[in-house]
Design a protein around this motif. Structure first.
Motif, PDB file in Angstrom:
ATOM      1  N   UNK A  50      -1.338  -4.529  -7.094  1.00 20.12           N
ATOM      2  CA  UNK A  50      -1.025  -5.715  -6.316  1.00 20.12           C
ATOM      3  C   UNK A  50       0.169  -5.544  -5.373  1.00 20.12           C
ATOM      4  N   UNK A  51       1.203  -4.758  -5.678  1.00 18.49           N
ATOM      5  CA  UNK A  51       2.269  -4.613  -4.673  1.00 18.49           C
ATOM      6  C   UNK A  51       1.770  -3.936  -3.395  1.00 18.49           C
ATOM      7  N   UNK A  52       0.911  -2.938  -3.537  1.00 17.06           N
ATOM      8  CA  UNK A  52       0.344  -2.264  -2.373  1.00 17.06           C
ATOM      9  C   UNK A  52      -0.567  -3.203  -1.591  1.00 17.06           C
ATOM     10  N   UNK A  53      -1.334  -4.022  -2.294  1.00 17.03           N
ATOM     11  CA  UNK A  53      -2.214  -4.987  -1.632  1.00 17.03           C
ATOM     12  C   UNK A  53      -1.386  -5.983  -0.832  1.00 17.03           C
ATOM     13  N   UNK A  54      -0.310  -6.506  -1.417  1.00 15.70           N
ATOM     14  CA  UNK A  54       0.547  -7.451  -0.691  1.00 15.70           C
ATOM     15  C   UNK A  54       1.203  -6.799   0.521  1.00 15.70           C
ATOM     16  N   UNK A  55       1.667  -5.577   0.356  1.00 10.72           N
ATOM     17  CA  UNK A  55       2.327  -4.874   1.459  1.00 10.72           C
ATOM     18  C   UNK A  55       1.365  -4.650   2.620  1.00 10.72           C
ATOM     19  N   UNK A  56       0.158  -4.152   2.308  1.00  7.43           N
ATOM     20  CA  UNK A  56      -0.831  -3.899   3.368  1.00  7.43           C
ATOM     21  C   UNK A  56      -1.278  -5.208   4.019  1.00  7.43           C
ATOM     22  N   UNK A  57      -1.464  -6.248   3.228  1.00  7.54           N
ATOM     23  CA  UNK A  57      -1.879  -7.543   3.750  1.00  7.54           C
ATOM     24  C   UNK A  57      -0.810  -8.082   4.701  1.00  7.54           C
ATOM     25  N   UNK A  58       0.453  -7.977   4.320  1.00  6.38           N
ATOM     26  CA  UNK A  58       1.546  -8.435   5.167  1.00  6.38           C
ATOM     27  C   UNK A  58       1.616  -7.640   6.466  1.00  6.38           C
ATOM     28  N   UNK A  59       1.461  -6.323   6.377  1.00  4.95           N
ATOM     29  CA  UNK A  59       1.520  -5.495   7.580  1.00  4.95           C
ATOM     30  C   UNK A  59       0.370  -5.814   8.537  1.00  4.95           C
ATOM     31  N   UNK A  60      -0.811  -6.043   8.016  1.00  4.18           N
ATOM     32  CA  UNK A  60      -1.958  -6.344   8.872  1.00  4.18           C
ATOM     33  C   UNK A  60      -1.834  -7.746   9.464  1.00  4.18           C
ATOM     34  N   UNK A  61      -1.378  -8.715   8.657  1.00  7.72           N
ATOM     35  CA  UNK A  61      -1.240 -10.089   9.156  1.00  7.72           C
ATOM     36  C   UNK A  61      -0.167 -10.201  10.231  1.00  7.72           C
ATOM     37  N   UNK A  62       0.938  -9.480  10.064  1.00  8.34           N
ATOM     38  CA  UNK A  62       2.024  -9.579  11.042  1.00  8.34           C
ATOM     39  C   UNK A  62       1.818  -8.654  12.227  1.00  8.34           C
ATOM     40  N   UNK A  63       0.874  -7.733  12.133  1.00  9.74           N
ATOM     41  CA  UNK A  63       0.628  -6.798  13.214  1.00  9.74           C
ATOM     42  C   UNK A  63       1.652  -5.681  13.275  1.00  9.74           C
ATOM     43  N   UNK A  64       2.387  -5.460  12.190  1.00 13.16           N
ATOM     44  CA  UNK A  64       3.425  -4.435  12.168  1.00 13.16           C
ATOM     45  C   UNK A  64       2.839  -3.033  12.092  1.00 13.16           C
ATOM     46  N   UNK A  65       1.652  -2.910  11.551  1.00 13.77           N
ATOM     47  CA  UNK A  65       1.046  -1.588  11.393  1.00 13.77           C
ATOM     48  C   UNK A  65       0.110  -1.241  12.526  1.00 13.77           C
ATOM     49  N   UNK A  66      -0.063   0.028  12.769  1.00 15.69           N
ATOM     50  CA  UNK A  66      -0.998   0.510  13.779  1.00 15.69           C
ATOM     51  C   UNK A  66      -2.394   0.463  13.169  1.00 15.69           C
TER      52      UNK A  66
END
Length: 122
Positions: A55-71
């Motif tokens: 779940x920590x990885x899921x939250x981190x990836x979800x946050x990055x995708x929602x905020x557009x921080x990740x490529x």
């Protein structure tokens, strides 16, 4: 509280938080980050154990995708540059485990005398 109870309580809290994250992510979040998951509800219970554990990885990836921080395109490119290094380290680790196992073999006591065991009824 002894060590076993502490570990059990930690695992219970980890899975409880994971269940909450999984419930929110599998009902709301997965539709927002993966267009192929929209309307597909049958496979989501299969994801429940995995999301509960990571779940920590899921939250981190979800946050990055929602905020557009990740490529977005970079997430589909596998990190092939590290494969050779990891393969060499794994081979060295296996070799080290075999060598250490052979070096650390138990020795019989010098005064040990083996005895022959007779079969039943002899």
């Amino acid at each position: 509280m002894n060590t076993a109870e502490l570990l059990f309580a930690g695992v219970r809290w980890w899975l409880t938080i994971g269940a909450g994250v999984a419930a929110v992510f599998l009902t709301i979040g997965i539709d927002r980050i993966d267009e192929d998951a929209r309307g597909a509800y049958v496979f989501r219970p299969l994801l429940l154990p995995g999301v509960m554990l990571i779940w920590p990885l899921v939250l981190w990836r979800w946050l990055r995708i929602e905020t557009g921080a990740g490529d977005e395109q970079a997430r589909y490119v596998p990190p092939r540059a590290t494969h050779k290094t990891v393969a060499v380290l794994m081979a060295a680790g296996i070799l080290a485990a075999v060598v250490l196992g052979l070096i650390n073999r138990p020795q019989w006591p010098a005064d040990f005398v083996p005895q022959q065991i007779s079969g039943p009824g002899e």
